[in-house]
Write a protein that holds these residues in place. Structure first.
Motif, PDB file in Angstrom:
ATOM      1  N   LYS A 147      -6.826  -5.037   2.471  1.00 29.99           N
ATOM      2  CA  LYS A 147      -7.908  -4.046   2.433  1.00 29.99           C
ATOM      3  C   LYS A 147      -7.433  -2.689   2.951  1.00 29.99           C
ATOM      4  CE  LYS A 147     -12.089  -5.012   3.542  1.00 29.99           C
ATOM      5  NZ  LYS A 147     -13.291  -5.400   4.312  1.00 29.99           N
ATOM      6  N   LEU A 148      -6.660  -2.708   4.025  1.00 31.11           N
ATOM      7  CA  LEU A 148      -6.182  -1.465   4.606  1.00 31.11           C
ATOM      8  C   LEU A 148      -5.158  -0.767   3.725  1.00 31.11           C
ATOM      9  CD1 LEU A 148      -5.820  -2.577   8.342  1.00 31.11           C
ATOM     10  CD2 LEU A 148      -7.495  -0.956   7.431  1.00 31.11           C
ATOM     11  N   PHE A 180      -3.534   3.028   3.626  1.00 33.76           N
ATOM     12  CA  PHE A 180      -2.293   3.209   4.379  1.00 33.76           C
ATOM     13  C   PHE A 180      -1.166   2.402   3.738  1.00 33.76           C
ATOM     14  CE2 PHE A 180      -5.935   2.938   7.299  1.00 33.76           C
ATOM     15  CZ  PHE A 180      -5.893   4.176   7.925  1.00 33.76           C
ATOM     16  N   THR A 181       0.072   2.763   4.117  1.00 34.99           N
ATOM     17  CA  THR A 181       1.190   1.845   3.925  1.00 34.99           C
ATOM     18  C   THR A 181       1.166   0.889   5.104  1.00 34.99           C
ATOM     19  OG1 THR A 181       2.566   3.477   2.775  1.00 34.99           O
ATOM     20  CG2 THR A 181       3.696   1.617   3.791  1.00 34.99           C
ATOM     21  N   VAL A 182       0.798  -0.355   4.856  1.00 31.55           N
ATOM     22  CA  VAL A 182       0.592  -1.317   5.933  1.00 31.55           C
ATOM     23  C   VAL A 182       1.830  -2.207   6.051  1.00 31.55           C
ATOM     24  CG1 VAL A 182      -0.871  -3.154   6.849  1.00 31.55           C
ATOM     25  CG2 VAL A 182      -1.876  -1.309   5.488  1.00 31.55           C
ATOM     26  N   ILE A 183       2.393  -2.271   7.255  1.00 31.82           N
ATOM     27  CA  ILE A 183       3.519  -3.146   7.544  1.00 31.82           C
ATOM     28  C   ILE A 183       3.076  -4.141   8.607  1.00 31.82           C
ATOM     29  CG2 ILE A 183       5.891  -3.328   8.359  1.00 31.82           C
ATOM     30  CD1 ILE A 183       6.338  -0.451   7.456  1.00 31.82           C
ATOM     31  N   THR A 184       3.060  -5.409   8.250  1.00 33.34           N
ATOM     32  CA  THR A 184       2.767  -6.468   9.217  1.00 33.34           C
ATOM     33  C   THR A 184       4.088  -7.104   9.640  1.00 33.34           C
ATOM     34  OG1 THR A 184       2.304  -7.875   7.286  1.00 33.34           O
ATOM     35  CG2 THR A 184       0.409  -7.017   8.520  1.00 33.34           C
ATOM     36  N   LEU A 185       4.195  -7.425  10.933  1.00 28.50           N
ATOM     37  CA  LEU A 185       5.441  -7.936  11.499  1.00 28.50           C
ATOM     38  C   LEU A 185       5.238  -9.314  12.113  1.00 28.50           C
ATOM     39  CD1 LEU A 185       6.806  -4.812  13.445  1.00 28.50           C
ATOM     40  CD2 LEU A 185       7.363  -5.538  11.122  1.00 28.50           C
ATOM     41  N   ASP A 186       6.299 -10.130  12.084  1.00 25.10           N
ATOM     42  CA  ASP A 186       6.399 -11.320  12.926  1.00 25.10           C
ATOM     43  C   ASP A 186       7.194 -10.933  14.166  1.00 25.10           C
ATOM     44  OD1 ASP A 186       5.084 -13.183  11.289  1.00 25.10           O
ATOM     45  OD2 ASP A 186       6.919 -13.676  10.187  1.00 25.10           O
ATOM     46  N   LEU A 187       6.608 -11.064  15.336  1.00 23.78           N
ATOM     47  CA  LEU A 187       7.349 -10.805  16.563  1.00 23.78           C
ATOM     48  C   LEU A 187       8.388 -11.901  16.785  1.00 23.78           C
ATOM     49  CD1 LEU A 187       4.335  -9.669  18.768  1.00 23.78           C
ATOM     50  CD2 LEU A 187       6.149  -8.219  17.831  1.00 23.78           C
ATOM     51  N   ARG A 188       9.379 -11.626  17.645  1.00 27.78           N
ATOM     52  CA  ARG A 188      10.427 -12.620  17.891  1.00 27.78           C
ATOM     53  C   ARG A 188       9.825 -13.952  18.323  1.00 27.78           C
ATOM     54  NH1 ARG A 188      14.437 -11.439  22.613  1.00 27.78           N
ATOM     55  NH2 ARG A 188      14.795  -9.510  21.443  1.00 27.78           N
ATOM     56  N   GLY A 222       0.798  -1.213   0.000  1.00 31.72           N
ATOM     57  CA  GLY A 222       0.000   0.000   0.000  1.00 31.72           C
ATOM     58  C   GLY A 222       0.831   1.262   0.000  1.00 31.72           C
ATOM     59  N   SER A 223       0.155   2.384   0.217  1.00 34.55           N
ATOM     60  CA  SER A 223       0.808   3.688   0.272  1.00 34.55           C
ATOM     61  C   SER A 223       0.030   4.576   1.227  1.00 34.55           C
ATOM     62  CB  SER A 223       0.881   4.319  -1.122  1.00 34.55           C
ATOM     63  OG  SER A 223      -0.428   4.506  -1.648  1.00 34.55           O
ATOM     64  N   GLY A 224       0.674   5.660   1.627  1.00 30.76           N
ATOM     65  CA  GLY A 224       0.055   6.576   2.579  1.00 30.76           C
ATOM     66  C   GLY A 224       0.736   6.495   3.932  1.00 30.76           C
ATOM     67  N   HIS A 225       0.052   6.969   4.959  1.00 29.45           N
ATOM     68  CA  HIS A 225       0.602   6.968   6.309  1.00 29.45           C
ATOM     69  C   HIS A 225       0.893   5.535   6.753  1.00 29.45           C
ATOM     70  CE1 HIS A 225       1.108   9.445  10.018  1.00 29.45           C
ATOM     71  NE2 HIS A 225       1.113   8.240  10.558  1.00 29.45           N
ATOM     72  N   VAL A 226       2.026   5.334   7.433  1.00 26.79           N
ATOM     73  CA  VAL A 226       2.449   3.992   7.822  1.00 26.79           C
ATOM     74  C   VAL A 226       1.604   3.470   8.978  1.00 26.79           C
ATOM     75  CG1 VAL A 226       4.343   2.578   8.713  1.00 26.79           C
ATOM     76  CG2 VAL A 226       4.800   4.351   7.009  1.00 26.79           C
ATOM     77  N   LEU A 227       1.112   2.255   8.831  1.00 26.55           N
ATOM     78  CA  LEU A 227       0.330   1.558   9.850  1.00 26.55           C
ATOM     79  C   LEU A 227       0.991   0.212  10.098  1.00 26.55           C
ATOM     80  CD1 LEU A 227      -2.315   1.406  11.566  1.00 26.55           C
ATOM     81  CD2 LEU A 227      -3.417   0.411   9.561  1.00 26.55           C
ATOM     82  N   ILE A 228       1.512   0.002  11.311  1.00 23.97           N
ATOM     83  CA  ILE A 228       2.199  -1.236  11.672  1.00 23.97           C
ATOM     84  C   ILE A 228       1.251  -2.117  12.481  1.00 23.97           C
ATOM     85  CG2 ILE A 228       4.113  -2.239  12.975  1.00 23.97           C
ATOM     86  CD1 ILE A 228       5.748   0.223  12.352  1.00 23.97           C
ATOM     87  N   ILE A 229       1.158  -3.398  12.105  1.00 23.57           N
ATOM     88  CA  ILE A 229       0.250  -4.336  12.765  1.00 23.57           C
ATOM     89  C   ILE A 229       1.055  -5.449  13.427  1.00 23.57           C
ATOM     90  CG2 ILE A 229      -1.673  -5.940  12.468  1.00 23.57           C
ATOM     91  CD1 ILE A 229      -2.571  -4.348  10.056  1.00 23.57           C
ATOM     92  N   LEU A 230       0.767  -5.698  14.708  1.00 20.33           N
ATOM     93  CA  LEU A 230       1.415  -6.755  15.475  1.00 20.33           C
ATOM     94  C   LEU A 230       0.396  -7.831  15.840  1.00 20.33           C
ATOM     95  CD1 LEU A 230       3.522  -4.655  18.027  1.00 20.33           C
ATOM     96  CD2 LEU A 230       4.136  -5.357  15.712  1.00 20.33           C
TER      97      LEU A 230
END
Length: 256
Positions: free
Chosen positions: A36-37, A41-49, A12-20
């Motif tokens: 969908k988001l 937004f620029t959506v960044i999904t992360l894998d936690l440690r 995506g693009s736009g304001h950064v939205l990080i999902i944990l």
């Protein structure tokens, strides 16, 4: 310095939205919502440690997980972002925000509060440890073996997303089960907050979930000065699974 930068996916693009994600989860659990988001937004999904494709490490508590998140933000030079965290991921965000991180960042915490939640996942951890992965040949056998410990089909399917084939072609855990089991008392602990939090935070709870009770709301309001509360009807703890459309609209309305 942490053991490594968290595995991530960006779209995506736009304001950064990080999902944990939460305990036993991964960024894969959030890809339908992230797609969908990404229209907004620029959506960044992360894998936690110790989850997904992120690094394994023997230490796991909210202090080091918040350090991981902050290192990711700094390494990728993200000057401003919004944060969404489900369950354990929500507590990681609360740990980060309680520090000297009083900024314009907005956060949404899904179906969790800072309080302790002792022994909630002991049965699931026991089931995972008892599962004889090396002796099983296909996913039907995995599900059948796990059903001896976990009756709910949806929970079994969620847990089994953490199983993959290793280089020898046998099933193995993608997550660091040994570390999760040993560090679970740390994961169950409360986030101790001794000062008012100025950040804008929206707490979202499922109407069928016991994780945020009516008695918790007054405490949350007193601690998080600019808090907002949303209850998603006909949703349990996994709000993004039970009511994805209602949650999606709540996210867009809050962060837009």
């Amino acid at each position: 310095m942490n053991a490594g930068i968290l595995n991530s996916k960006q779209q995506g693009s736009g304001h950064v939205l990080i999902i944990l994600h939460g305990l036993f989860g991964s960024l894969d659990n959030w890809q339908s919502m992230a797609r969908k988001l990404s229209e907004y937004f620029t959506v960044i999904t992360l894998d936690l440690r110790n989850h997904g494709k992120s690094f394994h490490h023997p230490e796991m508590n909210y202090r080091v997980m918040a350090d991981d998140l902050l290192e990711f933000i700094q390494t990728h030079q993200i000057p401003d972002c919004h944060l969404i965290g489900h369950s354990m991921g929500g507590k990681v965000i609360l740990e980060l925000i309680k520090r000297e991180w009083q900024t314009q960042h907005k956060a949404m915490v899904l179906d969790i509060s800072p309080k302790a939640y002792p022994n909630v996942h002991n049965e699931i951890l026991h089931a995972m440890i008892q599962l004889p992965l090396n002796e099983l040949n296909n996913r039907q056998e995995l599900d059948q073996a796990l059903s001896a410990f976990i009756k709910e089909f949806e929970i079994r399917q969620f847990i089994l997303k953490n199983v993959d084939r290793n280089e020898r072609g046998r099933f193995s855990w993608k997550l660091n089960l040994e570390a999760l089991n040993r560090c679970y008392p740390e994961i169950s602990k409360a986030i101790e907050i001794d000062h008012p939090i100025q950040n804008e935070i929206c707490f979202v709870r499922g109407s069928r979930s016991p994780y945020i009770l009516e008695t918790d709301l007054e405490i949350l309001k007193n601690t998080f000065i600019h808090s907002r509360f949303i209850t998603i009807e006909n949703a349990g703890h996994w709000i993004h699974v039970d009511q994805p459309d209602l949650l999606f609209q709540s996210i867009v309305d809050y962060f837009q």
